[in-house]
Design a protein around this motif. Structure first.
Motif, PDB file in Angstrom:
ATOM      1  N   THR A  50       0.859  -1.176   0.000  1.00  0.00           N
ATOM      2  CA  THR A  50       0.000   0.000   0.000  1.00  0.00           C
ATOM      3  C   THR A  50       0.899   1.232   0.000  1.00  0.00           C
ATOM      4  O   THR A  50       2.115   1.125   0.216  1.00  0.00           O
ATOM      5  CB  THR A  50      -0.902   0.039   1.244  1.00  0.00           C
ATOM      6  OG1 THR A  50      -0.073   0.245   2.402  1.00  0.00           O
ATOM      7  CG2 THR A  50      -1.688  -1.257   1.400  1.00  0.00           C
ATOM      8  N   ASN A  51       0.309   2.402  -0.217  1.00  0.00           N
ATOM      9  CA  ASN A  51       1.138   3.609  -0.225  1.00  0.00           C
ATOM     10  C   ASN A  51       1.532   4.056   1.178  1.00  0.00           C
ATOM     11  O   ASN A  51       2.198   5.077   1.346  1.00  0.00           O
ATOM     12  CB  ASN A  51       0.440   4.750  -0.970  1.00  0.00           C
ATOM     13  CG  ASN A  51      -0.845   5.179  -0.297  1.00  0.00           C
ATOM     14  OD1 ASN A  51      -1.330   4.516   0.621  1.00  0.00           O
ATOM     15  ND2 ASN A  51      -1.414   6.280  -0.750  1.00  0.00           N
ATOM     16  N   THR A  52       1.129   3.275   2.189  1.00  0.00           N
ATOM     17  CA  THR A  52       1.600   3.525   3.553  1.00  0.00           C
ATOM     18  C   THR A  52       2.653   2.501   3.967  1.00  0.00           C
ATOM     19  O   THR A  52       3.133   2.524   5.101  1.00  0.00           O
ATOM     20  CB  THR A  52       0.429   3.477   4.551  1.00  0.00           C
ATOM     21  OG1 THR A  52      -0.202   2.188   4.489  1.00  0.00           O
ATOM     22  CG2 THR A  52      -0.589   4.561   4.245  1.00  0.00           C
ATOM     23  N   LYS A  54       2.281  -0.948   3.875  1.00  0.00           N
ATOM     24  CA  LYS A  54       1.787  -2.251   4.331  1.00  0.00           C
ATOM     25  C   LYS A  54       1.988  -3.290   3.241  1.00  0.00           C
ATOM     26  O   LYS A  54       1.649  -3.070   2.082  1.00  0.00           O
ATOM     27  CB  LYS A  54       0.309  -2.158   4.695  1.00  0.00           C
ATOM     28  CG  LYS A  54      -0.267  -3.484   5.196  1.00  0.00           C
ATOM     29  CD  LYS A  54      -1.750  -3.343   5.528  1.00  0.00           C
ATOM     30  CE  LYS A  54      -2.324  -4.675   5.984  1.00  0.00           C
ATOM     31  NZ  LYS A  54      -3.771  -4.572   6.294  1.00  0.00           N
ATOM     32  N   ILE A  56       1.140  -6.356   1.088  1.00  0.00           N
ATOM     33  CA  ILE A  56      -0.038  -7.105   0.667  1.00  0.00           C
ATOM     34  C   ILE A  56       0.364  -8.474   0.141  1.00  0.00           C
ATOM     35  O   ILE A  56      -0.276  -9.479   0.417  1.00  0.00           O
ATOM     36  CB  ILE A  56      -0.813  -6.335  -0.424  1.00  0.00           C
ATOM     37  CG1 ILE A  56      -1.227  -4.951   0.090  1.00  0.00           C
ATOM     38  CG2 ILE A  56      -2.036  -7.124  -0.877  1.00  0.00           C
ATOM     39  CD1 ILE A  56      -2.109  -4.976   1.320  1.00  0.00           C
ATOM     40  N   GLN A 128      -8.113   2.354  -3.317  1.00  0.00           N
ATOM     41  CA  GLN A 128      -6.833   2.830  -2.823  1.00  0.00           C
ATOM     42  C   GLN A 128      -5.698   2.369  -3.740  1.00  0.00           C
ATOM     43  O   GLN A 128      -5.781   1.314  -4.371  1.00  0.00           O
ATOM     44  CB  GLN A 128      -6.584   2.325  -1.402  1.00  0.00           C
ATOM     45  CG  GLN A 128      -6.308   0.827  -1.308  1.00  0.00           C
ATOM     46  CD  GLN A 128      -6.019   0.387   0.110  1.00  0.00           C
ATOM     47  OE1 GLN A 128      -6.868  -0.175   0.777  1.00  0.00           O
ATOM     48  NE2 GLN A 128      -4.813   0.652   0.572  1.00  0.00           N
ATOM     49  N   TYR A 130      -2.076   0.886  -4.927  1.00  0.00           N
ATOM     50  CA  TYR A 130      -1.091  -0.096  -4.499  1.00  0.00           C
ATOM     51  C   TYR A 130       0.202   0.151  -5.267  1.00  0.00           C
ATOM     52  O   TYR A 130       0.196   0.731  -6.357  1.00  0.00           O
ATOM     53  CB  TYR A 130      -1.584  -1.526  -4.756  1.00  0.00           C
ATOM     54  CG  TYR A 130      -2.717  -1.943  -3.852  1.00  0.00           C
ATOM     55  CD1 TYR A 130      -2.460  -2.482  -2.597  1.00  0.00           C
ATOM     56  CD2 TYR A 130      -4.042  -1.786  -4.245  1.00  0.00           C
ATOM     57  CE1 TYR A 130      -3.497  -2.859  -1.754  1.00  0.00           C
ATOM     58  CE2 TYR A 130      -5.083  -2.156  -3.410  1.00  0.00           C
ATOM     59  CZ  TYR A 130      -4.806  -2.695  -2.166  1.00  0.00           C
ATOM     60  OH  TYR A 130      -5.835  -3.055  -1.334  1.00  0.00           O
TER      61      TYR A 130
END
Length: 210
Positions: A50-52, A54, A56, A128, A130
Protein backbone atom coordinates in the motif's frame (compact mmCIF):
# COMPACT_ATOMS: atom_id res chain seq x y z
CA UNK A 1 10.67 -0.30 10.23
CA UNK A 2 8.21 -1.96 7.89
CA UNK A 3 7.45 -5.54 8.86
CA UNK A 4 8.09 -8.15 6.18
CA UNK A 5 6.36 -11.48 6.46
CA UNK A 6 7.64 -14.48 4.56
CA UNK A 7 5.21 -15.71 1.94
CA UNK A 8 3.92 -19.23 2.08
CA UNK A 9 5.82 -22.07 0.43
CA UNK A 10 4.78 -23.72 -2.81
CA UNK A 11 2.77 -26.32 -0.94
CA UNK A 12 0.71 -23.55 0.65
CA UNK A 13 -0.41 -22.07 -2.64
CA UNK A 14 -2.44 -25.10 -3.64
CA UNK A 15 -6.18 -24.42 -3.48
CA UNK A 16 -7.71 -25.84 -0.34
CA UNK A 17 -10.55 -28.26 -0.85
CA UNK A 18 -13.88 -27.18 0.54
CA UNK A 19 -16.77 -29.47 1.22
CA UNK A 20 -19.33 -27.08 -0.22
CA UNK A 21 -18.32 -24.95 -3.18
CA UNK A 22 -19.87 -24.33 -6.55
CA UNK A 23 -18.00 -24.71 -9.85
CA UNK A 24 -17.45 -20.94 -10.15
CA UNK A 25 -15.69 -20.75 -6.80
CA UNK A 26 -13.59 -23.79 -7.67
CA UNK A 27 -12.56 -22.12 -10.93
CA UNK A 28 -11.63 -18.87 -9.18
CA UNK A 29 -9.59 -20.72 -6.56
CA UNK A 30 -7.75 -22.63 -9.28
CA UNK A 31 -6.97 -19.43 -11.19
CA UNK A 32 -5.63 -17.70 -8.08
CA UNK A 33 -3.50 -20.72 -7.21
CA UNK A 34 -2.17 -20.86 -10.77
CA UNK A 35 -1.25 -17.16 -10.78
CA UNK A 36 0.47 -17.41 -7.41
CA UNK A 37 2.50 -20.37 -8.61
CA UNK A 38 3.53 -18.48 -11.75
CA UNK A 39 4.65 -15.51 -9.63
CA UNK A 40 6.58 -17.84 -7.32
CA UNK A 41 8.50 -19.22 -10.32
CA UNK A 42 9.56 -15.78 -11.57
CA UNK A 43 13.23 -14.89 -11.49
CA UNK A 44 12.45 -11.42 -10.15
CA UNK A 45 11.18 -10.58 -6.70
CA UNK A 46 7.62 -9.20 -6.61
CA UNK A 47 6.14 -7.05 -3.84
CA UNK A 48 2.72 -5.42 -3.64
CA UNK A 49 2.48 -2.66 -1.02
CA UNK A 50 0.00 0.00 0.00
CA UNK A 51 1.14 3.61 -0.23
CA UNK A 52 1.60 3.52 3.55
CA UNK A 53 4.04 0.64 3.32
CA UNK A 54 1.79 -2.25 4.33
CA UNK A 55 2.79 -5.51 2.66
CA UNK A 56 -0.04 -7.10 0.67
CA UNK A 57 1.91 -9.77 -1.20
CA UNK A 58 5.45 -10.90 -1.89
CA UNK A 59 6.95 -13.94 -3.57
CA UNK A 60 9.83 -16.03 -2.25
CA UNK A 61 12.40 -14.29 -4.47
CA UNK A 62 11.41 -10.93 -2.98
CA UNK A 63 11.86 -12.37 0.51
CA UNK A 64 15.32 -13.71 -0.37
CA UNK A 65 16.44 -10.47 -2.04
CA UNK A 66 15.20 -8.32 0.84
CA UNK A 67 17.07 -10.56 3.25
CA UNK A 68 20.27 -10.01 1.24
CA UNK A 69 19.81 -6.25 1.04
CA UNK A 70 19.09 -5.80 4.74
CA UNK A 71 19.98 -8.81 6.86
CA UNK A 72 17.86 -8.77 10.00
CA UNK A 73 17.09 -12.20 11.40
CA UNK A 74 14.54 -10.93 13.91
CA UNK A 75 12.00 -9.09 11.74
CA UNK A 76 13.04 -9.41 8.08
CA UNK A 77 12.01 -5.85 7.27
CA UNK A 78 11.47 -4.41 3.84
CA UNK A 79 14.81 -2.67 3.32
CA UNK A 80 14.76 1.07 3.86
CA UNK A 81 16.53 1.51 0.51
CA UNK A 82 13.56 -0.08 -1.28
CA UNK A 83 11.01 1.94 0.68
CA UNK A 84 12.90 5.16 -0.16
CA UNK A 85 12.44 4.37 -3.86
CA UNK A 86 8.74 3.75 -3.23
CA UNK A 87 8.44 7.11 -1.47
CA UNK A 88 10.00 8.81 -4.50
CA UNK A 89 7.09 7.53 -6.58
CA UNK A 90 4.48 8.48 -3.97
CA UNK A 91 5.86 11.99 -3.47
CA UNK A 92 6.48 12.87 -7.12
CA UNK A 93 3.97 11.00 -9.28
CA UNK A 94 0.17 10.99 -9.10
CA UNK A 95 -1.69 7.69 -8.75
CA UNK A 96 -3.52 8.58 -11.97
CA UNK A 97 -0.20 8.27 -13.84
CA UNK A 98 -0.09 4.52 -13.32
CA UNK A 99 2.23 3.90 -16.27
CA UNK A 100 5.08 5.90 -14.78
CA UNK A 101 7.92 3.87 -13.29
CA UNK A 102 10.58 4.86 -10.76
CA UNK A 103 13.77 2.84 -11.20
CA UNK A 104 16.97 2.73 -9.18
CA UNK A 105 19.76 0.33 -8.25
CA UNK A 106 21.01 -0.98 -4.92
CA UNK A 107 24.64 -2.11 -5.11
CA UNK A 108 25.92 -4.44 -2.40
CA UNK A 109 29.20 -5.33 -4.13
CA UNK A 110 30.66 -5.72 -7.63
CA UNK A 111 28.58 -8.83 -8.40
CA UNK A 112 25.43 -8.16 -6.36
CA UNK A 113 23.39 -5.33 -7.81
CA UNK A 114 19.62 -5.14 -7.51
CA UNK A 115 17.52 -3.08 -9.90
CA UNK A 116 14.36 -1.83 -8.22
CA UNK A 117 11.34 -0.72 -10.24
CA UNK A 118 8.24 0.77 -8.63
CA UNK A 119 4.95 1.69 -10.27
CA UNK A 120 1.34 2.08 -9.22
CA UNK A 121 -0.76 -1.05 -9.41
CA UNK A 122 -4.43 -0.53 -10.20
CA UNK A 123 -7.08 -3.01 -9.07
CA UNK A 124 -10.57 -2.24 -10.34
CA UNK A 125 -12.31 -3.54 -7.23
CA UNK A 126 -10.25 -1.32 -4.89
CA UNK A 127 -10.06 2.47 -4.78
CA UNK A 128 -6.83 2.83 -2.82
CA UNK A 129 -3.52 2.80 -4.71
CA UNK A 130 -1.09 -0.10 -4.50
CA UNK A 131 2.59 -0.17 -5.35
CA UNK A 132 4.04 -2.90 -7.55
CA UNK A 133 7.72 -3.39 -6.75
CA UNK A 134 9.95 -5.62 -8.87
CA UNK A 135 13.42 -6.57 -7.64
CA UNK A 136 15.86 -7.81 -10.27
CA UNK A 137 19.21 -9.39 -9.48
CA UNK A 138 21.26 -7.78 -12.26
CA UNK A 139 24.06 -10.35 -12.07
CA UNK A 140 21.69 -13.31 -12.44
CA UNK A 141 19.82 -11.62 -15.28
CA UNK A 142 23.02 -10.89 -17.19
CA UNK A 143 24.33 -14.41 -16.53
CA UNK A 144 21.20 -15.94 -18.05
CA UNK A 145 21.38 -13.58 -21.02
CA UNK A 146 25.04 -14.46 -21.57
CA UNK A 147 24.24 -18.19 -21.71
CA UNK A 148 21.81 -17.48 -24.55
CA UNK A 149 24.24 -15.16 -26.33
CA UNK A 150 27.06 -17.71 -26.18
CA UNK A 151 24.88 -20.19 -28.06
CA UNK A 152 23.56 -17.62 -30.54
CA UNK A 153 26.97 -16.25 -31.46
CA UNK A 154 28.65 -19.69 -31.32
CA UNK A 155 31.47 -18.53 -29.08
CA UNK A 156 34.43 -20.67 -28.10
CA UNK A 157 34.99 -21.53 -24.44
CA UNK A 158 37.60 -18.77 -24.07
CA UNK A 159 35.40 -16.25 -25.86
CA UNK A 160 32.54 -17.25 -23.57
CA UNK A 161 34.65 -16.56 -20.47
CA UNK A 162 35.68 -13.15 -21.78
CA UNK A 163 32.17 -12.24 -22.94
CA UNK A 164 30.68 -13.10 -19.56
CA UNK A 165 33.15 -10.89 -17.70
CA UNK A 166 32.66 -8.11 -20.22
CA UNK A 167 28.87 -8.26 -19.81
CA UNK A 168 29.14 -7.85 -16.04
CA UNK A 169 31.12 -4.64 -16.61
CA UNK A 170 34.68 -5.88 -16.21
CA UNK A 171 37.21 -3.67 -17.97
CA UNK A 172 39.68 -5.17 -20.44
CA UNK A 173 42.37 -4.85 -17.76
CA UNK A 174 40.22 -6.65 -15.18
CA UNK A 175 39.38 -9.42 -17.66
CA UNK A 176 43.07 -9.90 -18.44
CA UNK A 177 43.93 -10.10 -14.73
CA UNK A 178 41.06 -12.49 -14.01
CA UNK A 179 42.00 -14.90 -16.82
CA UNK A 180 45.79 -14.42 -16.63
CA UNK A 181 46.08 -13.22 -20.21
CA UNK A 182 47.30 -9.99 -21.80
CA UNK A 183 45.08 -7.03 -22.60
CA UNK A 184 45.95 -7.45 -26.29
CA UNK A 185 44.64 -11.03 -26.13
CA UNK A 186 41.41 -9.75 -24.59
CA UNK A 187 41.07 -7.18 -27.38
CA UNK A 188 41.68 -9.85 -30.02
CA UNK A 189 38.97 -12.10 -28.57
CA UNK A 190 36.54 -9.20 -28.21
CA UNK A 191 37.08 -8.29 -31.86
CA UNK A 192 36.21 -11.87 -32.85
CA UNK A 193 33.15 -11.86 -30.57
CA UNK A 194 31.80 -8.64 -32.06
CA UNK A 195 32.38 -10.03 -35.56
CA UNK A 196 30.38 -13.17 -34.70
CA UNK A 197 27.67 -11.02 -33.15
CA UNK A 198 27.47 -8.90 -36.29
CA UNK A 199 27.30 -12.02 -38.48
CA UNK A 200 24.42 -13.34 -36.38
CA UNK A 201 22.32 -10.20 -36.84
CA UNK A 202 23.28 -9.94 -40.51
CA UNK A 203 21.95 -13.45 -41.10
CA UNK A 204 18.69 -12.55 -39.35
CA UNK A 205 18.33 -9.44 -41.50
CA UNK A 206 19.01 -11.35 -44.72
CA UNK A 207 16.55 -14.08 -43.75
CA UNK A 208 13.78 -11.61 -42.91
CA UNK A 209 14.32 -9.65 -46.13
CA UNK A 210 14.86 -12.57 -48.50
Amino acid sequence: MIAFTKISSREDIKPKKQKKSNSLNDKNISQVAFLRKVIEELQDGILILTNTGKLIFGNSKAYDFCHQIEDNKDSYPIPQAIWDICKSLIENISFECDRNIISDEIKLNSTTIFRIRVRYFRLNQFHQPYLLVTIENRYESVKNAVITEIKKYQLTSREAEIWHLYRINYSYKQIAEQLYITINTVKKHMKNIHAKKQDFFTQIYLTENA
